[in-house]
Design a protein around this motif. Structure first.
Motif, short mmCIF file in Angstrom:
data_model
loop_
_atom_site.label_atom_id
_atom_site.label_comp_id
_atom_site.label_asym_id
_atom_site.label_seq_id
_atom_site.Cartn_x
_atom_site.Cartn_y
_atom_site.Cartn_z
N ARG A 194 0.84 -1.21 0.00
CA ARG A 194 0.00 0.00 0.00
C ARG A 194 0.87 1.26 0.00
N ASP A 195 1.89 1.28 0.86
CA ASP A 195 2.74 2.46 1.00
C ASP A 195 3.62 2.70 -0.22
N ASN A 196 3.83 1.68 -1.04
CA ASN A 196 4.67 1.81 -2.25
C ASN A 196 3.84 1.79 -3.53
N LEU A 197 2.53 1.78 -3.39
CA LEU A 197 1.66 1.64 -4.56
C LEU A 197 1.81 2.79 -5.55
N ALA A 198 1.93 4.01 -5.07
CA ALA A 198 2.07 5.15 -5.98
C ALA A 198 3.34 5.02 -6.82
N ASP A 199 4.45 4.62 -6.18
CA ASP A 199 5.70 4.45 -6.92
C ASP A 199 5.59 3.29 -7.92
N LEU A 200 4.98 2.18 -7.49
CA LEU A 200 4.81 1.04 -8.40
C LEU A 200 3.91 1.43 -9.57
N SER A 201 2.82 2.12 -9.27
CA SER A 201 1.92 2.58 -10.34
C SER A 201 2.64 3.51 -11.30
N GLY A 202 3.53 4.35 -10.76
CA GLY A 202 4.32 5.25 -11.58
C GLY A 202 5.23 4.51 -12.54
N GLU A 203 5.59 3.28 -12.15
CA GLU A 203 6.41 2.42 -13.03
C GLU A 203 5.54 1.54 -13.93
N GLY A 204 4.22 1.76 -13.86
CA GLY A 204 3.31 0.99 -14.69
C GLY A 204 3.02 -0.40 -14.17
N VAL A 205 3.07 -0.57 -12.84
CA VAL A 205 2.85 -1.88 -12.24
C VAL A 205 1.67 -1.81 -11.28
N ASP A 206 0.67 -2.69 -11.48
CA ASP A 206 -0.45 -2.84 -10.56
C ASP A 206 -0.12 -3.94 -9.56
N VAL A 207 -0.91 -4.05 -8.49
CA VAL A 207 -0.69 -5.05 -7.44
C VAL A 207 -2.00 -5.76 -7.13
N ILE A 208 -1.92 -7.08 -6.97
CA ILE A 208 -3.04 -7.91 -6.53
C ILE A 208 -2.51 -8.83 -5.43
N GLY A 209 -3.25 -8.95 -4.34
CA GLY A 209 -2.93 -9.91 -3.29
C GLY A 209 -3.95 -11.04 -3.30
#
Length: 157
Positions: free
Chosen positions: A57-72
């Motif tokens: 959650r805390d790194n989601l903005a940076d990951l999204s900025g790299e074009g990466v989504d997250v699913i758990g």
């Protein structure tokens, strides 16, 4: 320990459609054309899984900025996932796999060592799936704490 599935870079990611915390069906095909991190964890609202989810959650903005989504994904029922999402203000989909079919297809359920004993359970695992639906990275037996920082270093994200 018995042989079990282990996905490798280049493999086609096993397709899935699972309910999220609100009962909405989410499919891997929803993410075709994007990169997505799919991570498997043992149980919502436990200390290690909470640390890991909050780290994403805390790194989601940076990951999204790299074009990466997250699913758990965990074996928890949607109702428990909804409590987890609300309690920890999680901003990415958590999916329910109570029959463990998707966990097994990814090699994230099976024999593991726990306190020196061999048990059946969820193997904390993380995969980066590329835009074409192939495994770009596969990490098994990851640590809950510090995992996202290590993942970002390993993948240059």
């Amino acid at each position: 320990m018995a042989d079990q599935v282990r996905l490798e870079v280049g493999d086609i990611a096993p397709e899935f459609t699972l309910p999220d915390a609100d009962g909405k069906q989410v499919s891997l095909t929803d993410y075709l054309g994007k990169r997505v991190i799919v991570y498997f964890y043992p149980a919502a609202m436990t200390p290690g899984c909470t640390k890991q989810a909050c780290d994403f959650r805390d790194n989601l903005a940076d990951l999204s900025g790299e074009g990466v989504d997250v699913i758990g994904i965990s074996p928890d029922k949607p109702e428990k996932l909804a409590k987890f999402v609300a309690r920890d203000e999680l901003t990415f989909p958590l999916l329910s796999d109570p029959d463990k079919g998707v966990l097994t297809a990814y090699g994230a359920f099976g024999e593991k060592k726990l306190y020196g004993k061999v048990v059946q359970g969820v193997i904390r695992s993380t995969f980066l799936i590329d835009e074409q639906g192939r495994i770009a990275a596969a990490q098994y037996n990851v640590r809950a704490t510090g995992h996202v920082a290590k993942l970002r270093r390993d993948l240059n994200l």
